[in-house]
Design a protein around this motif. Structure first.
Motif, short mmCIF file in Angstrom:
data_model
loop_
_atom_site.label_atom_id
_atom_site.label_comp_id
_atom_site.label_asym_id
_atom_site.label_seq_id
_atom_site.Cartn_x
_atom_site.Cartn_y
_atom_site.Cartn_z
N PRO A 49 39.90 32.34 47.18
CA PRO A 49 38.75 33.15 47.59
C PRO A 49 39.02 34.65 47.49
O PRO A 49 40.07 35.12 47.91
N TRP A 50 38.06 35.38 46.93
CA TRP A 50 38.17 36.83 46.81
C TRP A 50 37.24 37.53 47.80
O TRP A 50 37.64 38.40 48.53
N GLY A 52 34.54 36.47 50.65
CA GLY A 52 33.96 35.37 51.40
C GLY A 52 34.42 34.05 50.80
O GLY A 52 35.61 33.78 50.69
N ASP A 53 33.47 33.23 50.37
CA ASP A 53 33.79 31.95 49.75
C ASP A 53 33.83 32.02 48.23
O ASP A 53 34.12 31.03 47.58
N HIS A 54 33.52 33.17 47.66
CA HIS A 54 33.51 33.33 46.21
C HIS A 54 34.95 33.46 45.69
O HIS A 54 35.71 34.32 46.15
N THR A 55 35.31 32.62 44.72
CA THR A 55 36.64 32.71 44.11
C THR A 55 36.66 33.84 43.08
O THR A 55 35.62 34.41 42.74
N GLN A 58 34.45 33.11 40.15
CA GLN A 58 33.04 33.34 40.42
C GLN A 58 32.71 34.84 40.38
O GLN A 58 31.63 35.23 39.95
N SER A 64 29.03 36.93 42.25
CA SER A 64 29.08 37.89 43.34
C SER A 64 28.53 39.21 42.81
O SER A 64 28.88 39.65 41.73
N PRO A 128 31.69 40.32 53.56
CA PRO A 128 32.32 39.17 54.19
C PRO A 128 33.83 39.34 54.36
O PRO A 128 34.48 38.52 54.96
N GLY A 131 39.23 38.24 50.55
CA GLY A 131 39.93 36.97 50.66
C GLY A 131 41.38 37.11 50.25
O GLY A 131 41.83 38.15 49.75
#
Length: 159
Positions: A49-50, A52-55, A58, A64, A128, A131
């Motif tokens: 994750p970078w 929040g939950d977005h890798t 993504q 994002s 967020p 990550g």
């Protein structure tokens, strides 16, 4: 006017050409292994994750909408992965400097990416938060910057 070239003159020209070729090349030595490990860490960070939950993948693919992490992802992949691989393959001094400068821009953008995810206004978080993947990627880019800068600056002065 131009007669036959003597053996000594031919040998001198050949030695000069070898010297010019050697001056344009780098020898990363054991640094090549540590650069490869940092590139691997950068690639692994893409699945973590970078934002929040977005890798990281993504973020690269545009899922994002945050600008700075996406710019950092392009710089990290373009210069950190592709540039480092190309420079290790061809071992050119000029490419080592290109990697150093590109990774400098990537490191600044990466630190700003983390900072923008942590910035608050009136005690309300804007993003967020960064990550673990973004943090690992920034550390890997800074590490690559230091390694490439050392290699690029290690060229002996031309006489």
């Amino acid at each position: 006017m131009c007669g036959p070239v003597s053996d000594e003159e031919y040998l001198r020209r050949e030695i000069d050409e070898v010297e010019r070729t050697a001056a344009r090349r780098i020898d990363p030595g054991t640094g090549a292994l540590t650069i490869s490990i940092a590139v691997l860490a950068l690639l692994v960070s893409l699945v973590l994750p970078w934002i929040g939950d977005h890798t990281g993948l993504q973020v690269v693919l545009g899922e994002s909408t945050t600008f700075l992490p996406r710019l950092f992802a392009f710089l990290a992949l373009g210069v950190g992965v592709v540039g480092s691989g190309l420079t290790l393959a061809v071992r050119r001094w000029a490419l080592a400097w290109v990697c150093s400068l590109g990774l400098f821009a990537g490191a600044v953008t990466g630190v700003l990416s983390i900072w923008t995810q942590q910035t608050t206004t009136s005690n309300k978080t804007i993003g967020p938060g960064p990550g673990i993947g973004l943090t690992i990627a920034v550390i890997a880019v800074v590490f690559l910057l230091v390694k490439w800068l050392r290699i690029a600056a290690s060229r002996p002065p031309q006489l």
